[in-house]
Enzyme design. Sequence first.
Site, mmCIF file in Angstrom:
data_model
loop_
_atom_site.group_PDB
_atom_site.id
_atom_site.type_symbol
_atom_site.label_atom_id
_atom_site.label_comp_id
_atom_site.label_asym_id
_atom_site.label_seq_id
_atom_site.Cartn_x
_atom_site.Cartn_y
_atom_site.Cartn_z
ATOM 1 N N TYR A 29 3.385 9.155 -8.171
ATOM 2 C CA TYR A 29 2.448 9.238 -7.050
ATOM 3 C C TYR A 29 1.086 9.758 -7.493
ATOM 4 O O TYR A 29 0.047 9.233 -7.083
ATOM 5 C CB TYR A 29 3.030 10.140 -5.949
ATOM 6 C CG TYR A 29 2.289 10.045 -4.641
ATOM 7 C CD1 TYR A 29 2.641 9.094 -3.682
ATOM 8 C CD2 TYR A 29 1.232 10.904 -4.349
ATOM 9 C CE1 TYR A 29 1.963 9.000 -2.475
ATOM 10 C CE2 TYR A 29 0.549 10.822 -3.149
ATOM 11 C CZ TYR A 29 0.920 9.870 -2.218
ATOM 12 O OH TYR A 29 0.232 9.784 -1.025
ATOM 13 N N PRO A 85 0.786 -1.236 0.000
ATOM 14 C CA PRO A 85 0.000 0.000 0.000
ATOM 15 C C PRO A 85 0.821 1.291 0.000
ATOM 16 O O PRO A 85 0.249 2.370 -0.178
ATOM 17 C CB PRO A 85 -0.833 -0.108 1.287
ATOM 18 C CG PRO A 85 -0.126 -1.081 2.141
ATOM 19 C CD PRO A 85 0.595 -2.018 1.233
ATOM 20 N N LYS A 139 -1.570 2.684 -4.632
ATOM 21 C CA LYS A 139 -1.871 2.402 -6.035
ATOM 22 C C LYS A 139 -2.962 1.351 -6.272
ATOM 23 O O LYS A 139 -3.511 1.263 -7.374
ATOM 24 C CB LYS A 139 -0.583 1.940 -6.761
ATOM 25 C CG LYS A 139 0.409 3.048 -6.965
ATOM 26 C CD LYS A 139 -0.047 4.005 -8.060
ATOM 27 C CE LYS A 139 0.657 5.324 -8.025
ATOM 28 N NZ LYS A 139 -0.176 6.464 -7.637
#
Length: 389
Positions: free
Chosen positions: A384, A292, A296
């Site tokens: 990100y 985690p 994503k």
Amino acid sequence: MRTKVAIIGAGPAGLLLGQLLHKFGIDNVILERQSPDYVLGRIRAGLLEEGTVALLDEVGAATRAHAEGLLHEGIELAFSGRRHRIDMKAATGKTVMIYGQTEVTLDLMNARKAAGLTSIYEAADVEPHDFDGGHPRVTWVKDGVTHEIDCDFIAGCDGFHGISRASVKPPAIETFERVYPFGWLGILSETPPVSHELIYSNHARGFALCTMRSMHRSRYYVQCSLDDHIDQWPDDRFWDELKRRLDQKAVDQLVTGPSIEKSIAPLRSFVAEPMRFGRMFLAGDAAHIVPPTGAKGLNLAASDAHYLSVALREYYDEKSSAGIDAYSDKALKRVWKAVRFSWWMTSMLHKFPDTGTIGARIQLAELDYVTSSKAAMTSLAENYVGLPF
Ligand code: FAD
Ligand code: DHB
């Protein structure tokens, strides 16, 4: 019963795929093992890429997300007692949204209900059949009675422990896996977040993450041992451990309170190839799992649903198989980049039992580089906020 696409699983992948197909005029039925309340009770992801929000918009299920979601322009990386901000908006022009997976699921469930689409919850022993031939079907048991649905295609959106991927045997399927030697202990509390942006902390005692669901509800995680059980982690011990892994300013600002949820999640990287087996497709966690750390998982479930819905639209509208033939390769290309990014974030931020003091020093060098080089910062930010799809 008959439908065009039988979807197994009513998590984010299955529900979003169902709405996208409906928008394209492709009828579908969802079969889910659990009850709606059970599905909504699972506290999981909290961070949405712009592309994921755009897909919710596309199916008319983003009104509440836009009203209640929190837009974040940056994150903070904490190490050696200090915090360093990565300005994602400056680096990429993009933001991310804090909006819980439970809320995404509820919004999609409500959209499905409003559209009058069929979902069968508490379906036991769901099984996909004959997907290698031209007439796939799915069977299940409800209230002691066996049911069957004929379909053109099966979409396996039933998560990591589902039946769809398990129905395919090698050599038709190849899997790639890394299991990390630690887990994440997470709690949810009705307290204001410690900071208005997320804090990812690398600490000698282990990783910690400060995130949130709203300005009144916080979500915190600490790296824990795989042998730990939540009974060993009363709230006081959790808050104490979290404080030890944060900088002094964060400790001073942290508001603690009783936990309203507490769970431990193992960390794993996993990919199954391909993501299509005749007339059955896999999407979301059914095909791949990422640790985690990069936030994503849910976002990959959304991009898979997008690729698959567009491929099926091409099949029905243009009578062309080109889209469904390309689905697996297209989806996997994006999946592997997210697998790489999530592995990299995990490697940089966690305490590893077997890399020793040199491993810890290399992590600090990497963090120093990532927070001081514009090129490195941009690379982190670009991944990100989510690669394009
Ligand atoms: P799931 O949500 O697992 O849904 C699958 C559904 O299929 C379930 O409802 C299940 O009950 C059903 N099912 C299973 N087996 C069967 C069967 N045999 N028959 C019928 N139905 C079946 N991702 C992010 O993007 N951002 C984050 O911030 C983030 N944080 C996370 C934090 C934690 C602690 C965890 C554990 C995960 C996190 N994730 C995050 C990952 C994210 O939650 C998952 O990737 C996401 O739920 C995948 O959606 P899915 O629909 O593919 O699978
Ligand atoms: C959350 C979880 C993550 O793994 C992450 O990287 C960011 C946010 C969350 O639960 O909010």
